[in-house]
Scaffold this motif. Structure first.
Motif, short mmCIF file in Angstrom:
data_model
loop_
_atom_site.label_atom_id
_atom_site.label_comp_id
_atom_site.label_asym_id
_atom_site.label_seq_id
_atom_site.Cartn_x
_atom_site.Cartn_y
_atom_site.Cartn_z
N GLN A 1 -8.12 -3.45 10.66
CA GLN A 1 -8.38 -4.11 9.39
C GLN A 1 -9.15 -3.19 8.43
O GLN A 1 -8.82 -3.10 7.25
N GLU A 2 -10.15 -2.50 8.96
CA GLU A 2 -10.93 -1.58 8.12
C GLU A 2 -10.06 -0.43 7.61
O GLU A 2 -10.16 -0.01 6.45
N ARG A 3 -9.19 0.07 8.47
CA ARG A 3 -8.36 1.20 8.08
C ARG A 3 -7.30 0.81 7.07
O ARG A 3 -7.05 1.53 6.10
N VAL A 4 -6.67 -0.34 7.24
CA VAL A 4 -5.62 -0.74 6.30
C VAL A 4 -6.23 -1.08 4.95
O VAL A 4 -5.64 -0.80 3.89
N LEU A 5 -7.43 -1.66 4.93
CA LEU A 5 -8.08 -1.95 3.66
C LEU A 5 -8.46 -0.67 2.94
O LEU A 5 -8.34 -0.56 1.72
N ASN A 6 -8.93 0.33 3.69
CA ASN A 6 -9.27 1.61 3.10
C ASN A 6 -8.04 2.28 2.50
O ASN A 6 -8.10 2.85 1.41
N GLN A 7 -6.91 2.19 3.19
CA GLN A 7 -5.70 2.80 2.70
C GLN A 7 -5.15 2.08 1.48
O GLN A 7 -4.80 2.70 0.49
N LEU B 1 1.03 -3.41 8.83
CA LEU B 1 2.00 -2.35 8.61
C LEU B 1 2.80 -2.59 7.34
O LEU B 1 3.06 -1.65 6.57
N LEU B 2 3.18 -3.84 7.11
CA LEU B 2 3.94 -4.17 5.90
C LEU B 2 3.10 -3.94 4.65
O LEU B 2 3.59 -3.41 3.65
N GLN B 3 1.83 -4.31 4.71
CA GLN B 3 0.94 -4.10 3.58
C GLN B 3 0.78 -2.60 3.27
O GLN B 3 0.82 -2.18 2.11
N TYR B 4 0.60 -1.82 4.31
CA TYR B 4 0.47 -0.38 4.16
C TYR B 4 1.77 0.22 3.61
O TYR B 4 1.77 1.11 2.75
N LYS B 5 2.88 -0.27 4.12
CA LYS B 5 4.19 0.23 3.69
C LYS B 5 4.42 -0.04 2.21
O LYS B 5 4.98 0.80 1.49
N GLU B 6 3.99 -1.20 1.73
CA GLU B 6 4.14 -1.52 0.31
C GLU B 6 3.34 -0.56 -0.56
O GLU B 6 3.80 -0.15 -1.64
N CYS B 7 2.16 -0.19 -0.11
CA CYS B 7 1.34 0.76 -0.87
C CYS B 7 2.02 2.13 -0.96
O CYS B 7 2.04 2.75 -2.02
N ALA C 1 -4.17 2.92 -2.86
CA ALA C 1 -2.73 2.95 -3.13
C ALA C 1 -1.94 3.70 -2.06
O ALA C 1 -0.97 4.39 -2.35
N GLY C 2 -2.35 3.59 -0.81
CA GLY C 2 -1.56 4.14 0.27
C GLY C 2 -1.93 5.54 0.71
O GLY C 2 -1.31 6.08 1.61
N ARG C 3 -2.95 6.13 0.10
CA ARG C 3 -3.35 7.48 0.53
C ARG C 3 -4.85 7.47 0.77
O ARG C 3 -5.62 7.04 -0.08
N ILE C 4 -5.25 7.96 1.93
CA ILE C 4 -6.67 7.98 2.24
C ILE C 4 -7.38 8.90 1.25
O ILE C 4 -6.87 9.96 0.88
N SER C 5 -8.54 8.45 0.78
CA SER C 5 -9.20 9.16 -0.32
C SER C 5 -9.85 10.46 0.13
O SER C 5 -10.45 11.15 -0.69
N ALA C 6 -9.75 10.80 1.39
CA ALA C 6 -10.34 12.05 1.87
C ALA C 6 -9.39 13.22 1.76
O ALA C 6 -9.62 14.26 2.32
N TYR C 7 -8.28 13.06 1.05
CA TYR C 7 -7.29 14.12 0.94
C TYR C 7 -7.94 15.41 0.44
O TYR C 7 -8.63 15.45 -0.55
N GLY C 8 -7.70 16.50 1.16
CA GLY C 8 -8.24 17.79 0.77
C GLY C 8 -9.49 18.18 1.51
O GLY C 8 -9.92 19.33 1.41
N CYS C 9 -10.10 17.27 2.26
CA CYS C 9 -11.33 17.62 2.97
C CYS C 9 -11.02 18.29 4.30
O CYS C 9 -9.87 18.38 4.72
N ALA C 10 -12.07 18.75 4.97
CA ALA C 10 -11.92 19.49 6.21
C ALA C 10 -11.58 18.55 7.35
O ALA C 10 -12.35 17.64 7.67
N MET C 11 -10.45 18.76 8.01
CA MET C 11 -9.94 17.84 9.01
C MET C 11 -9.96 18.43 10.41
O MET C 11 -9.77 19.61 10.60
N ALA C 12 -10.19 17.53 11.36
CA ALA C 12 -10.01 17.83 12.78
C ALA C 12 -9.26 16.65 13.39
O ALA C 12 -9.62 15.49 13.14
N THR C 13 -8.22 16.92 14.16
CA THR C 13 -7.40 15.84 14.72
C THR C 13 -7.11 16.12 16.19
O THR C 13 -7.18 17.25 16.66
N ARG C 14 -6.76 15.05 16.90
CA ARG C 14 -6.27 15.20 18.26
C ARG C 14 -4.83 15.73 18.23
O ARG C 14 -4.06 15.40 17.32
N THR C 15 -4.48 16.52 19.22
CA THR C 15 -3.14 17.10 19.27
C THR C 15 -2.06 16.05 19.51
O THR C 15 -0.89 16.30 19.26
#
Length: 351
Positions: free
Chosen positions: A152-158, A282-288, A162-176
Motif C-alpha cells: 500500500q505504501e509503495r503503490v501510493l508513493n508511485q 497493480l491496476l492502479q499502478y498500471k493506470e498511472c 504519476a507512475g514514476r518513483i520520485s527518486a529517479y536519478g539518485c544512487a541505487m543499489a539493488t538485489r540481483t
C-alpha cells in the motif's frame, strides 16, 4: 559495483579512481562494462587500474556492439557474483563511504530489494551546485530515511508521482534477483529498443518488495553535454535544429522506457509470486504508467510539428496526460521557432 561506460574520455579516470577508493571491509568487486566505446575509454580504464594501489577485484566487460545503457546494465548484472549490485556511471564521482553506508542500511533493513541514496549535482568542471534527493525536490526538508514496507505504501508513493518513483536519478543499489530468475534481463534478445535502466529497475523493485530511500550523500552526479537528461541547449537558430533532433530522439527514448515499465507490471500480473501487490493495486499502478505513456506519445513528435499542431495534440490528449506533462507543455506552445528565427536574423543583420 557495476559501472557502465560509453565514450567517457573526459571523466572515466576520475570515476574509476573514486570507485577504487571506496572503503568496505566485506567482499566486493568492481565490474566495468564498456558499451562498445569508439574513443580510448577502455585504455584509460586499464591505465587507471594499473596505477591504482587498490587490491579490489576488477572485471572489464567489453561489449562487441553498442547496446545502450540498459543492455550494458544487463551485462554487468550477468557478470556479478554477489547478491547486491551498486550502480555507478562512468562520469560520476563516488563518495568514499558509499559502500559502507549502503552495507549498514542493508543490515538495518534486511528485507529491502532496493536502496536509494541521495546525490550532489556537479557540472563538467567539478563545481557542486545542488542536491538530488530520493523523494522530495527540497533536500533540506526530506526525512533522513523513507522506508516503504507494505504494498500500500509503495503503490501510493508511485501513483502520487504519476507512475514514476520520485527518486529517479539518485544512487541505487539493488538485489540481483531483479534481473535474474522470473524477472529476466531488462533488454530481451529480440528487442533493440533503447531505454533508461533506472525506471524499469525501480518499477521491478517496487513490485517485488520493500524499498528504502536515504538522505545520505552517495556520489556527485555530473551534469554535462553528454547526459541523456542534461544535454546543454543552444538557444540560437543555428543550434535549434540540433536541439529539435535531440528532443525528438529523447521522446522516443522515454517512450520505450515507459513501455518497459508497463511490460514489468504486465509480467507481474501473469507470474505467480512475482509481486506482492493486489490486483487492484497493480491496476492502479498500471493506470498511472499508461498516463505517462500517453504523455510520451504526445511528445514523440512534439518538436517536429508546428506550435498550432502541438496545441491540437494537447487538447486531444488532455484527459490522458499527467499534470506534470501539462506544466511542461503549455509554456512551449509559444512560437519559439519564430523567436529563434527573429533572433538569428537580427544577429546576422548586425554583422
Amino acid at each position: 559495483m557495476v559501472m557502465t561506460c560509453y565514450n567517457q574520455h573526459n571523466f572515466i579516470q576520475e570515476a574509476v579512481r573514486s570507485a577504487l577508493s571506496m572503503k568496505y571491509d566485506g567482499p566486493m568487486e568492481l565490474i566495468i562494462v564498456d558499451d562498445a566505446s569508439t574513443d580510448d575509454s577502455v585504455e584509460l580504464i586499464e591505465k587507471t587500474i594499473a596505477e591504482s594501489s587498490s587490491h579490489l577485484e576488477v572485471k572489464i566487460v567489453r561489449l562487441a556492439e553498442n547496446k545502450g545503457v540498459a543492455g550494458a546494465t544487463d551485462a554487468g548484472y550477468a557478470a556479478a557474483k554477489y547478491e547486491w549490485v551498486i550502480l555507478l556511471d562512468g562520469d560520476d564521482v563516488q563518495c568514499p563511504d558509499r559502500l559502507q553506508k549502503t552495507a549498514e542500511l542493508i543490515r538495518d533493513y534486511p528485507d529491502v530489494v532496493m536502496i536509494m541514496l541521495s546525490a550532489r549535482q556537479m557540472d563538467s568542471h567539478g563545481n557542486l551546485w545542488g542536491y538530488m534527493s530520493y523523494g522530495f525536490f527540497d533536500y533540506n526538508v526530506a526525512p533522513q530515511e523513507l522506508y516503504l514496507h507494505t504494498p500500500q505504501e509503495r503503490v501510493l508513493n508511485q501513483c502520487a508521482d504519476a507512475g514514476r518513483i520520485s527518486a529517479y536519478g539518485c544512487a541505487m543499489a539493488t538485489r540481483t534477483c531483479l534481473l535474474r530468475g522470473k524477472w529476466k534481463k531488462l533488454v530481451a534478445e529480440d528487442n533493440h529498443q533503447r531505454f533508461a535502466q533506472d525506471p524499469p529497475l525501480q518499477t521491478r523493485s517496487v513490485l517485488s518488495g520493500p524499498i528504502l530511500g536515504s538522505r545520505e550523500i552517495a556520489c556527485h552526479y555530473r551534469s554535462h553535454a553528454g547526459n541523456i537528461l542534461n544535454r546543454e541547449r543552444v538557444w540560437d537558430y543555428n543550434g535549434y535544429c540540433e536541439h529539435e533532433l535531440f528532443m525528438t530522439r529523447y521522446a522516443a527514448f522515454e517512450l520505450a522506457t515507459e513501455l518497459e515499465n508497463l511490460r514489468a507490471i504486465e509480467r507481474a500480473e501473469k507470474e505467480e509470486g512475482l509481486s506482492d501487490f493486489s490486483p487492484e493495486q497493480l491496476l492502479q499502478y498500471k493506470e498511472c504508467v499508461n498516463r505517462r505513456i500517453a504523455a510520451c506519445r504526445l511528445r514523440d513528435r512534439w518538436w517536429s510539428v508546428s506550435w498550432i499542431r502541438r496545441l491540437v495534440r494537447i487538447f486531444k490528449y488532455q484527459r490522458a496526460v499527467s499534470p506534470n506533462f501539462k506544466r511542461w507543455a503549455f509554456p512551449r506552445l509559444l512560437p519559439f521557432r519564430l523567436f529563434c528565427r527573429l533572433k538569428f536574423n537580427k544577429h546576422t543583420a548586425s554583422k
